[in-house]
Design a protein around this motif. Structure first.
Motif, PDB file in Angstrom:
ATOM      1  N   ALA A 255      -5.288 -11.909  21.365  1.00 37.35           N
ATOM      2  CA  ALA A 255      -5.102 -13.212  20.721  1.00 37.35           C
ATOM      3  C   ALA A 255      -6.046 -13.392  19.541  1.00 37.35           C
ATOM      4  N   PHE A 256      -7.309 -12.992  19.712  1.00 30.67           N
ATOM      5  CA  PHE A 256      -8.265 -13.180  18.618  1.00 30.67           C
ATOM      6  C   PHE A 256      -7.906 -12.296  17.427  1.00 30.67           C
ATOM      7  N   ASN A 257      -7.551 -11.046  17.692  1.00 27.77           N
ATOM      8  CA  ASN A 257      -7.185 -10.153  16.593  1.00 27.77           C
ATOM      9  C   ASN A 257      -5.964 -10.668  15.841  1.00 27.77           C
ATOM     10  N   GLU A 258      -5.027 -11.294  16.571  1.00 27.01           N
ATOM     11  CA  GLU A 258      -3.854 -11.874  15.911  1.00 27.01           C
ATOM     12  C   GLU A 258      -4.251 -13.078  15.064  1.00 27.01           C
ATOM     13  N   LEU A 259      -5.157 -13.907  15.584  1.00 26.41           N
ATOM     14  CA  LEU A 259      -5.660 -15.037  14.799  1.00 26.41           C
ATOM     15  C   LEU A 259      -6.350 -14.551  13.528  1.00 26.41           C
ATOM     16  N   ALA A 260      -7.188 -13.534  13.672  1.00 18.86           N
ATOM     17  CA  ALA A 260      -7.913 -12.998  12.523  1.00 18.86           C
ATOM     18  C   ALA A 260      -6.952 -12.412  11.491  1.00 18.86           C
ATOM     19  N   ARG A 261      -5.888 -11.770  11.954  1.00 20.89           N
ATOM     20  CA  ARG A 261      -4.904 -11.173  11.048  1.00 20.89           C
ATOM     21  C   ARG A 261      -4.169 -12.244  10.249  1.00 20.89           C
ATOM     22  N   LEU A 262      -3.837 -13.346  10.913  1.00 21.59           N
ATOM     23  CA  LEU A 262      -3.038 -14.384  10.277  1.00 21.59           C
ATOM     24  C   LEU A 262      -3.862 -15.388   9.477  1.00 21.59           C
ATOM     25  N   TYR A 263      -5.076 -15.688   9.957  1.00 20.93           N
ATOM     26  CA  TYR A 263      -5.860 -16.772   9.357  1.00 20.93           C
ATOM     27  C   TYR A 263      -7.169 -16.307   8.717  1.00 20.93           C
ATOM     28  N   GLY A 264      -7.610 -15.095   9.033  1.00 28.03           N
ATOM     29  CA  GLY A 264      -8.884 -14.614   8.522  1.00 28.03           C
ATOM     30  C   GLY A 264      -9.911 -14.538   9.641  1.00 28.03           C
ATOM     31  N   ASP A 265     -10.853 -13.634   9.523  1.00 21.25           N
ATOM     32  CA  ASP A 265     -11.831 -13.394  10.584  1.00 21.25           C
ATOM     33  C   ASP A 265     -12.723 -14.611  10.844  1.00 21.25           C
ATOM     34  N   GLU A 266     -13.338 -15.138   9.799  1.00 24.92           N
ATOM     35  CA  GLU A 266     -14.237 -16.275   9.970  1.00 24.92           C
ATOM     36  C   GLU A 266     -13.481 -17.512  10.437  1.00 24.92           C
ATOM     37  N   GLU A 267     -12.278 -17.681   9.929  1.00 28.23           N
ATOM     38  CA  GLU A 267     -11.465 -18.827  10.344  1.00 28.23           C
ATOM     39  C   GLU A 267     -11.090 -18.724  11.818  1.00 28.23           C
TER      40      GLU A 267
ATOM     41  N   LEU B 139     -15.273 -13.684  20.857  1.00 28.71           N
ATOM     42  CA  LEU B 139     -15.279 -13.711  22.326  1.00 28.71           C
ATOM     43  C   LEU B 139     -16.484 -14.477  22.858  1.00 28.71           C
ATOM     44  N   GLU B 140     -17.613 -14.368  22.177  1.00 31.50           N
ATOM     45  CA  GLU B 140     -18.809 -15.104  22.599  1.00 31.50           C
ATOM     46  C   GLU B 140     -18.623 -16.610  22.420  1.00 31.50           C
ATOM     47  N   ALA B 141     -17.777 -17.003  21.482  1.00 33.80           N
ATOM     48  CA  ALA B 141     -17.542 -18.426  21.237  1.00 33.80           C
ATOM     49  C   ALA B 141     -16.616 -19.039  22.282  1.00 33.80           C
ATOM     50  N   TYR B 142     -15.967 -18.214  23.085  1.00 30.96           N
ATOM     51  CA  TYR B 142     -15.061 -18.706  24.123  1.00 30.96           C
ATOM     52  C   TYR B 142     -15.856 -19.470  25.175  1.00 30.96           C
TER      53      TYR B 142
ATOM     54  N   VAL C 190      -7.361 -21.411  22.179  1.00 25.05           N
ATOM     55  CA  VAL C 190      -6.547 -20.609  21.259  1.00 25.05           C
ATOM     56  C   VAL C 190      -6.476 -19.161  21.724  1.00 25.05           C
ATOM     57  N   LEU C 191      -7.414 -18.753  22.576  1.00 26.29           N
ATOM     58  CA  LEU C 191      -7.364 -17.406  23.146  1.00 26.29           C
ATOM     59  C   LEU C 191      -6.544 -17.380  24.429  1.00 26.29           C
ATOM     60  N   VAL C 192      -6.078 -18.541  24.864  1.00 31.53           N
ATOM     61  CA  VAL C 192      -5.291 -18.657  26.096  1.00 31.53           C
ATOM     62  C   VAL C 192      -3.805 -18.845  25.781  1.00 31.53           C
ATOM     63  N   PHE C 193      -3.518 -19.511  24.675  1.00 30.84           N
ATOM     64  CA  PHE C 193      -2.126 -19.745  24.287  1.00 30.84           C
ATOM     65  C   PHE C 193      -1.404 -18.422  24.071  1.00 30.84           C
ATOM     66  N   ASN C 194      -0.078 -18.468  24.059  1.00 38.67           N
ATOM     67  CA  ASN C 194       0.741 -17.273  23.861  1.00 38.67           C
ATOM     68  C   ASN C 194       0.629 -16.802  22.410  1.00 38.67           C
ATOM     69  N   SER C 195      -0.116 -15.740  22.171  1.00 37.46           N
ATOM     70  CA  SER C 195      -0.359 -15.268  20.804  1.00 37.46           C
ATOM     71  C   SER C 195       0.884 -14.674  20.154  1.00 37.46           C
ATOM     72  N   ASP C 196       1.922 -14.372  20.935  1.00 39.74           N
ATOM     73  CA  ASP C 196       3.172 -13.886  20.346  1.00 39.74           C
ATOM     74  C   ASP C 196       3.823 -14.960  19.476  1.00 39.74           C
ATOM     75  N   ASN C 197       3.466 -16.220  19.715  1.00 43.29           N
ATOM     76  CA  ASN C 197       4.055 -17.332  18.952  1.00 43.29           C
ATOM     77  C   ASN C 197       3.319 -17.611  17.645  1.00 43.29           C
ATOM     78  N   TYR C 198       2.131 -17.058  17.469  1.00 39.82           N
ATOM     79  CA  TYR C 198       1.311 -17.416  16.318  1.00 39.82           C
ATOM     80  C   TYR C 198       1.974 -17.061  14.984  1.00 39.82           C
TER      81      TYR C 198
END
Length: 202
Positions: free
Chosen positions: A99-111, A77-80, A122-130
């Motif tokens: 959105a961030f938690n979904e990204l972390a789940r799919l790609y990894g936390d650091e990624e 969130l700080e990187a936003y 990436v935090l604005v796009f529709n995370s349901d599509n990820y």
């Protein structure tokens, strides 16, 4: 500068991604703020039973990762780069957390943190599509290669699932071009992408 050669069978989808990414470079270069469309995806066409079965298995393997809150959520969130409040806010903090938690789940936390740093939208796009998009790309390239492609070009997260099922070889190639041009000064990077887009149109 040697001229880059891009595959001649460039699809309409890839040309759209080239123009979108070029616009992003130009936007950042001249410090303009662009508010992207947040129109959610509401439907998805059915595919054949065999394809559906394969995709379901892929989704299951992806979903096997923990669904708990990412330990790097605060860092993400700080990187936003934008604000969560105010008239010009593009997303609420609550939706950004999802959105961030979904990204972390799919790609990894650091990624996930790295992708927010590269492209805050990436935090604005529709995370349901990820997840469905990653599942489609995983079928084409394998999970690790698909994750690497999106990591190099996070703007791919703006794609809707019905477009992700189409052959994405050109998206893979373009992700390497994006990664290679990123260290260049923004004006040069934008010029490089524009030249590639122009070449692909002829």
């Amino acid at each position: 500068m040697p001229r880059l050669i891009v595959p001649t069978n460039t699809t309409t989808l890839v040309m759209m991604m080239i123009l979108v990414t070029t616009a992003t470079f130009l936007t950042n270069a001249f410090a303009f703020t662009t508010i992207p469309s947040s129109k959610p995806f509401t439907s998805r066409s059915s595919s054949s039973s065999s394809t559906t079965t394969t995709r379901t298995r892929t989704k299951t393997s992806i979903s096997a990762k923990s669904r708990s809150q990412s330990p790097l959520l605060d860092e993400g969130l700080e990187a936003y780069s934008y604000k969560f409040e105010g008239r010009r806010a593009m997303v609420t903090k609550e939706k950004a957390i999802v959105a961030f938690n979904e990204l972390a789940r799919l790609y990894g936390d650091e990624e996930a943190v790295a992708m927010v740093k590269l492209e805050s939208r990436v935090l604005v796009f529709n995370s349901d599509n990820y997840a469905p998009c990653l599942a489609s790309w995983t079928e084409q390239f394998g999970l690790e290669a698909a994750q690497g492609m999106v990591g190099r070009n996070p703007n791919l997260l703006a794609i809707r699932p019905e477009l992700a099922v189409k052959p994405a070889e050109d998206c893979m190639v373009f992700s390497y071009i994006i990664a290679a041009s990123r260290p260049l000064p923004k004006i040069l990077g934008a010029g490089l992408l524009l030249s590639i887009a122009t070449a692909g149109m002829h």
